[in-house]
Design an enzyme around this catalytic site. Structure first.
Site, PDB file in Angstrom:
ATOM      1  N   ASN A  88       0.873  -1.165   0.000  1.00  9.23           N
ATOM      2  CA  ASN A  88       0.000   0.000   0.000  1.00  9.23           C
ATOM      3  C   ASN A  88       0.916   1.222   0.000  1.00  9.23           C
ATOM      4  O   ASN A  88       1.476   1.586   1.030  1.00  9.23           O
ATOM      5  CB  ASN A  88      -0.878  -0.040   1.257  1.00  9.23           C
ATOM      6  CG  ASN A  88      -1.886   1.085   1.285  1.00  9.23           C
ATOM      7  OD1 ASN A  88      -1.847   1.990   0.446  1.00  9.23           O
ATOM      8  ND2 ASN A  88      -2.765   1.045   2.259  1.00  9.23           N
TER       9      ASN A  88
ATOM     10  N   ARG B  24      -2.473  -2.049  -3.635  1.00 12.35           N
ATOM     11  CA  ARG B  24      -3.732  -1.356  -3.392  1.00 12.35           C
ATOM     12  C   ARG B  24      -3.713  -0.057  -4.205  1.00 12.35           C
ATOM     13  O   ARG B  24      -2.791   0.755  -4.053  1.00 12.35           O
ATOM     14  CB  ARG B  24      -3.862  -1.020  -1.907  1.00 12.35           C
ATOM     15  CG  ARG B  24      -5.083  -0.209  -1.633  1.00 12.35           C
ATOM     16  CD  ARG B  24      -5.171   0.170  -0.190  1.00 12.35           C
ATOM     17  NE  ARG B  24      -6.435   0.849   0.016  1.00 12.35           N
ATOM     18  CZ  ARG B  24      -6.613   1.828   0.894  1.00 12.35           C
ATOM     19  NH1 ARG B  24      -5.620   2.213   1.648  1.00 12.35           N
ATOM     20  NH2 ARG B  24      -7.779   2.392   1.018  1.00 12.35           N
TER      21      ARG B  24
ATOM     22  N   HIS C 140     -13.187   2.172   0.173  1.00 10.91           N
ATOM     23  CA  HIS C 140     -13.213   1.067   1.158  1.00 10.91           C
ATOM     24  C   HIS C 140     -13.865  -0.194   0.586  1.00 10.91           C
ATOM     25  O   HIS C 140     -14.328  -1.050   1.342  1.00 10.91           O
ATOM     26  CB  HIS C 140     -14.007   1.449   2.430  1.00 10.91           C
ATOM     27  CG  HIS C 140     -13.347   2.459   3.303  1.00 10.91           C
ATOM     28  ND1 HIS C 140     -14.066   3.349   4.057  1.00 10.91           N
ATOM     29  CD2 HIS C 140     -12.050   2.717   3.573  1.00 10.91           C
ATOM     30  CE1 HIS C 140     -13.239   4.119   4.749  1.00 10.91           C
ATOM     31  NE2 HIS C 140     -12.003   3.756   4.466  1.00 10.91           N
TER      32      HIS C 140
ATOM     33  N   ASN D  73     -10.179   5.573  10.588  1.00 11.87           N
ATOM     34  CA  ASN D  73      -9.989   7.024  10.526  1.00 11.87           C
ATOM     35  C   ASN D  73     -10.917   7.590   9.465  1.00 11.87           C
ATOM     36  O   ASN D  73     -11.556   8.603   9.659  1.00 11.87           O
ATOM     37  CB  ASN D  73      -8.532   7.345  10.197  1.00 11.87           C
ATOM     38  CG  ASN D  73      -7.723   7.472  11.459  1.00 11.87           C
ATOM     39  OD1 ASN D  73      -8.133   8.182  12.383  1.00 11.87           O
ATOM     40  ND2 ASN D  73      -6.616   6.780  11.522  1.00 11.87           N
TER      41      ASN D  73
ATOM     42  N   ARG E 228     -12.354  14.167   8.768  1.00 15.72           N
ATOM     43  CA  ARG E 228     -13.164  14.657   7.634  1.00 15.72           C
ATOM     44  C   ARG E 228     -14.580  14.975   8.086  1.00 15.72           C
ATOM     45  O   ARG E 228     -15.144  14.274   8.921  1.00 15.72           O
ATOM     46  CB  ARG E 228     -13.232  13.612   6.518  1.00 15.72           C
ATOM     47  CG  ARG E 228     -11.909  13.347   5.847  1.00 15.72           C
ATOM     48  CD  ARG E 228     -12.092  12.481   4.610  1.00 15.72           C
ATOM     49  NE  ARG E 228     -10.810  11.922   4.225  1.00 15.72           N
ATOM     50  CZ  ARG E 228     -10.529  10.616   4.223  1.00 15.72           C
ATOM     51  NH1 ARG E 228     -11.447   9.734   4.548  1.00 15.72           N
ATOM     52  NH2 ARG E 228      -9.341  10.206   3.881  1.00 15.72           N
TER      53      ARG E 228
ATOM     54  N   GLU F  94      -7.854  -5.923   5.001  1.00 12.50           N
ATOM     55  CA  GLU F  94      -7.747  -5.494   3.604  1.00 12.50           C
ATOM     56  C   GLU F  94      -6.550  -6.147   2.910  1.00 12.50           C
ATOM     57  O   GLU F  94      -6.616  -6.490   1.737  1.00 12.50           O
ATOM     58  CB  GLU F  94      -7.655  -3.968   3.537  1.00 12.50           C
ATOM     59  CG  GLU F  94      -9.013  -3.329   3.831  1.00 12.50           C
ATOM     60  CD  GLU F  94      -8.952  -1.832   4.059  1.00 12.50           C
ATOM     61  OE1 GLU F  94      -8.589  -1.431   5.185  1.00 12.50           O
ATOM     62  OE2 GLU F  94      -9.260  -1.073   3.137  1.00 12.50           O
TER      63      GLU F  94
HETATM   64  P1  ADP Z   1      -7.331   3.463   9.310  1.00 12.86           P
HETATM   65  O1  ADP Z   1      -8.471   4.121   8.612  1.00 12.86           O
HETATM   66  O2  ADP Z   1      -6.165   4.354   9.521  1.00 12.86           O
HETATM   67  O3  ADP Z   1      -7.001   2.077   8.787  1.00 12.86           O
HETATM   68  P2  ADP Z   1      -8.227   2.032  11.698  1.00 12.86           P
HETATM   69  O4  ADP Z   1      -9.202   1.099  11.094  1.00 12.86           O
HETATM   70  O5  ADP Z   1      -6.955   1.474  12.225  1.00 12.86           O
HETATM   71  O6  ADP Z   1      -7.926   3.267  10.768  1.00 12.86           O
HETATM   72  O7  ADP Z   1      -8.996   2.780  12.889  1.00 12.86           O
HETATM   73  C1  ADP Z   1      -8.415   3.834  13.587  1.00 12.86           C
HETATM   74  C2  ADP Z   1      -9.392   4.324  14.611  1.00 12.86           C
HETATM   75  O8  ADP Z   1      -9.757   3.236  15.487  1.00 12.86           O
HETATM   76  C3  ADP Z   1      -8.840   5.414  15.524  1.00 12.86           C
HETATM   77  O9  ADP Z   1      -9.766   6.475  15.606  1.00 12.86           O
HETATM   78  C4  ADP Z   1      -8.718   4.732  16.868  1.00 12.86           C
HETATM   79  O10 ADP Z   1      -8.922   5.623  17.899  1.00 12.86           O
HETATM   80  C5  ADP Z   1      -9.854   3.744  16.796  1.00 12.86           C
HETATM   81  N1  ADP Z   1      -9.711   2.678  17.809  1.00 12.86           N
HETATM   82  C6  ADP Z   1      -8.774   1.737  17.926  1.00 12.86           C
HETATM   83  N2  ADP Z   1      -8.955   1.017  19.067  1.00 12.86           N
HETATM   84  C7  ADP Z   1     -10.065   1.537  19.676  1.00 12.86           C
HETATM   85  C8  ADP Z   1     -10.776   1.248  20.884  1.00 12.86           C
HETATM   86  N3  ADP Z   1     -10.398   0.280  21.708  1.00 12.86           N
HETATM   87  N4  ADP Z   1     -11.867   1.993  21.172  1.00 12.86           N
HETATM   88  C9  ADP Z   1     -12.270   2.991  20.359  1.00 12.86           C
HETATM   89  N5  ADP Z   1     -11.639   3.309  19.225  1.00 12.86           N
HETATM   90  C10 ADP Z   1     -10.555   2.596  18.879  1.00 12.86           C
END
Ligand code: ADP
Length: 402
Positions: A7, A95, A184, A215, A245, A388
């Site tokens: 990626n 990706r 996604h 995110n 966003r 993914e």
């Molecule tokens: P990306 O889009 O970068 O792949 P991820 O799928 O890794 O993102 O998700 C990131 C988000 O997940 C962040 O906002 C993080 O705070 C949230 N997150 C991770 N663990 C927890 C948790 N235990 N409780 C709430 N939110 C969480």
């Protein structure tokens, strides 16, 4: 067969080496701050029955080619390596964010595919150039491997025109290709397939709402295994409220920022993509912090979480209306998999629609697929971990074996 999944971002490369014979992740890593004076690499080697080993390095990596050459060295490293010869990597799966309306499935890389990814740069100016660069350097560094691309938009190509067209003059669609593409896709398709398998349903008859909350956040309405609508659009900006966003916003706000506040396009873009969402409302885009502050009754975190889950609920309602009878609602990605509070708030007071969360199940943590539905819920409510990289590797594997 070993597949390397790449990626490639504008200043980073994320990668995973997967042994497809048993779907085991052999290595994973990240190269960051490419082109800056001090770049950073973190490489991990995983073993089935031993602790993983990792190596971190800070060094100057001038470009993506040098970055991937470093990855190649780490993959063969005597301590943390997983291969002895780069030719062991038979396929590299890339990706690519935007495939426009040109790709509805994974494809082998050739000159035509590279030209098309380049032609789509105006639709994804931040992502496609970096994705293409990753392909070009991988062709040199892993010259013997078959290169495959998997597009984030491909799964949504099944949307009908009444869902993907904008109600603006036709020439903007025919000449400039402005329409909803959705993102996604790899994740939505992967978790929906997992959910259908878990419930014992045929994917070709599976109807679901998939909610990816990372995110970036998006939702997809899935009918008979196909995406029929999704909340992101031409870009990843619209739809749900996200980490940074805004999600959906009245376009007049942009005119106001431009004319009354004299902001440039770059400034407006920066505000809506990087300073908004949870960060804009509560000053922080990490959902863990927001949840903690919500529980401490901090007003801005409470508002942020209320807005975030209210938006999800509105999309659940609209997708229920277009889908009809539903098999499942699926939560996935960082927030969706980990935050029981977000799931609870997004599904609260929807019993009249057949949606009821079981509080106890919702608070249990698991790395596997998990049902969080109350026995009175007529719709299955599932938490499905997304993957993914594995999905990209599976699609590349299928193509390579065809
Ligand atoms: P990306 O889009 O970068 O792949 P991820 O799928 O890794 O993102 O998700 C990131 C988000 O997940 C962040 O906002 C993080 O705070 C949230 N997150 C991770 N663990 C927890 C948790 N235990 N409780 C709430 N939110 C969480």
């Amino acid at each position: 067969m070993k597949i390397l999944v790449i990626n490639s971002g504008s200043s980073s490369i994320k990668y995973q080496l997967i042994n497809m014979d048993n779907k085991e992740v052999l290595s994973a890593g990240l190269v960051e701050r490419i082109g800056e004076s001090e770049s950073y690499i973190r490489h991990q080697r995983f073993f089935k029955d031993q602790e993983s080993r990792s190596k971190e390095e800070k060094l100057h990596i001038k470009d993506h080619r040098s970055g991937l050459e470093q990855v190649n060295l780490l993959l063969q490293d005597s301590e943390v390596g997983a291969i002895t010869n780069p030719d062991e990597i038979e396929v590299v799966g890339h990706r690519v964010v935007h495939g426009g309306d040109m790709f509805n499935a994974a494809v082998n890389v050739d000159d035509d595919v590279k030209e098309k990814i380049k032609a789509l740069i105006p639709l994804a100016p931040l992502h496609n150039p970096a994705n293409l660069e990753g392909i070009l350097v991988a062709e040199k560094v892993f010259a013997k491997a078959q290169q495959v691309v998997v597009f984030d938009t491909a799964y949504h190509q099944s949307m009908p025109p009444h869902a993907f067209r904008f109600a603006i003059p036709e020439r903007f669609y025919t000449e400039d290709k402005l329409r909803v593409y959705g993102m996604h896709g790899t994740s939505h398709q992967y978790v929906a397939r997992q959910a259908a398998r878990y419930l014992g349903n045929a994917f070709s008859q599976f109807n679901a709402i998939s909610i990816h909350l990372g995110n970036g956040c998006s939702m997809t309405a899935i009918k008979n295994g196909k995406s029929i609508d999704t909340s992101m659009g031409l870009s990843p900006l619209p739809g749900l409220m996200m980490g940074t966003r805004s999600g959906d916003i009245d376009p007049t706000v942009l005119f106001y920022m431009g004319t009354k506040l004299q902001m440039s396009f770059e400034e407006i873009d920066n505000v809506l993509n990087k300073q908004s969402g949870l960060k804009g409302i509560a000053g922080d885009n990490d959902m863990r912090h927001i949840v903690e502050r919500y529980q401490n009754n901090e007003a801005d975190a409470q508002l942020a979480l209320e807005m975030y889950t209210y938006r999800i609920k509105k999309f659940i309602g609209s997708y229920l209306a277009i889908l009809g009878p539903l098999d499942a609602i699926i939560f996935t990605a960082g927030v969706g998999e980990n935050s029981s509070l977000v799931r609870e708030m997004a599904c609260a007071d929807l019993e009249h629609l057949g949606i009821k969360v079981d509080e106890k199940k919702n608070n249990q943590r698991s790395r596997e697929i998990q049902s969080i539905a109350h026995e009175d819920s007529s719709i299955a409510l599932l938490v499905v971990p997304t993957n993914e990289e594995l999905s990209i590797a599976e699609q590349a594997y299928e193509l390579a074996n065809r």
